[in-house]
Design an enzyme around this catalytic site. Structure first.
Site, mmCIF file in Angstrom:
data_model
loop_
_atom_site.group_PDB
_atom_site.id
_atom_site.type_symbol
_atom_site.label_atom_id
_atom_site.label_comp_id
_atom_site.label_asym_id
_atom_site.label_seq_id
_atom_site.Cartn_x
_atom_site.Cartn_y
_atom_site.Cartn_z
ATOM 1 N N ARG A 138 89.115 27.719 -62.589
ATOM 2 C CA ARG A 138 89.514 28.867 -61.798
ATOM 3 C C ARG A 138 88.541 29.028 -60.636
ATOM 4 O O ARG A 138 87.337 28.802 -60.776
ATOM 5 C CB ARG A 138 89.517 30.148 -62.647
ATOM 6 N N GLU A 142 93.465 31.881 -52.425
ATOM 7 C CA GLU A 142 94.453 30.811 -52.235
ATOM 8 C C GLU A 142 95.679 31.357 -51.504
ATOM 9 O O GLU A 142 96.155 32.446 -51.844
ATOM 10 C CB GLU A 142 94.869 30.216 -53.585
ATOM 11 N N HIS A 183 95.419 23.389 -55.454
ATOM 12 C CA HIS A 183 95.775 23.851 -56.801
ATOM 13 C C HIS A 183 96.937 23.020 -57.361
ATOM 14 O O HIS A 183 97.975 23.547 -57.769
ATOM 15 C CB HIS A 183 96.152 25.331 -56.784
#
Length: 325
Positions: free
Chosen positions: A233, A262, A281
């Site tokens: 994370r 993000e 990601h």
């Protein structure tokens, strides 16, 4: 177990509906919704499928959840739904543990090899049509510390070991003779033990204890030749302090698949660092991953309908699925 009544299922999915939902649709009243419509979808619903696992809308809409008994999130990480009202309720929370283990492990092995063989520099020189001979590193015999000893961390450990790396783990408590890691260090000892490793790989769940664990002290403790990999994370890392460490040469490089913001802003300094590999990601997102996520949910939905034990039940106090569950 909900008897013979048709359950009402809210599905948070935005504009992209989950695929392969035919079996679930045949057995439930489905309310597909985006973030704006989530409160209305939750009223009177028996269960919630958080297919849009990056959404942070559930806490703000939870006031409307007057009947929810089960929440399933389409990811391994559960931090988007770890808010106090859910944590303290008797609502069962399950996740999608197991879907991304091998693909994330392949990503980690890939960036380890890319760093060792200086592949980013080779691609840059190729674009410049420059023939510049260099020597590269071996991966065999290098030491890797995998911070996070859940299924993804174990898959990473097994693949790195197969490539010849010496792998140790880091978890909540120290222990020895682990089948995948050998030695597992306690997370509290990160600063003390980090100097012994060439690669430090973050895959820990985001909890109150792990948030910001990779800070200036952690990076200063690593070898100047070490590389940092984050597939856990973004909030595990104090990003400004990582940038400072990279610029100062406190560590040799980083491969980052997750970020505290993000998408990563276009003016973020990480984009400009030539010792950083950035991916959006996607380390676990293999072709067909969305279908696999729905398969995991559909299996648990059938179990829930039949009153059978659910898979991947999260311990809401720990913030993850304990080993063996």
């Amino acid at each position: 177990m909900i008897g013979t009544e048709i359950p009402v299922l809210a599905v948070l999915c935005g504009d992209r509906r989950p695929p392969d939902m035919d079996a679930v649709e045949a057995a439930a009243e489905i309310r597909y919704t985006d973030e704006k419509g989530l409160p209305d979808a939750l009223r009177g619903a028996d269960a919630l499928f958080v297919y849009d696992f990056l959404s942070t809308a559930v806490p703000g809409a939870w006031h409307a959840a007057d009947r929810i008994r089960w929440v399933h999130i389409a990811s391994a990480g559960v931090d988007p739904v770890m808010f106090p009202e859910l944590r303290e309720s008797d609502v069962v929370l399950t996740n999608s543990r197991g879907v991304f283990d091998d693909s994330i492990a392949e990503y980690v092995l890939g960036v380890v090899i890319a760093f060792a063989k200086d592949l980013p520099r080779s691609l840059e020189l190729q674009r410049q049509r420059r023939w510049q001979h260099r020597e590269s590193e071996r991966v065999a015999g290098r030491r890797a510390l995998v911070v996070g000893t859940g299924p993804i961390g174990r898959a990473i450990a097994r693949l790195l070991r197969a490539a010849g790396l010496d792998v140790s783990g880091m978890g909540r408590r120290a222990r020895g003779e682990d089948p995948d890691f050998g030695t597992v260090h306690a997370s509290a000892d990160l600063v003390r033990v980090a100097a012994g490793f060439d690669y430090v790989i973050a895959v820990a769940p985001l909890t109150d204890e792990t948030k910001g664990m990779f800070d200036a002290a952690a990076f200063a403790a690593m070898k100047p030749s070490a590389r940092f990999v984050n597939v856990g994370r973004g909030e595990l890392v104090v990003t400004d302090e990582l940038v400072t460490a990279l610029r100062a040469g406190e560590i040799a490089g980083a491969a980052l698949d997750v970020f505290d913001t993000e998408p990563l802003p276009v003016d973020h300094p990480l984009w400009t660092l030539d010792n950083v590999v950035i991916s959006p990601h996607m380390s676990g997102d293999f072709v067909g991953w969305r279908n696999t996520l729905v398969e995991v949910f559909a299996d648990n939905f059938a179990r829930w309908r039949d009153g059978r034990p659910l898979r991947n039940v999260v311990d809401k106090q720990l913030g993850y699925v304990p080993s063996g569950h």
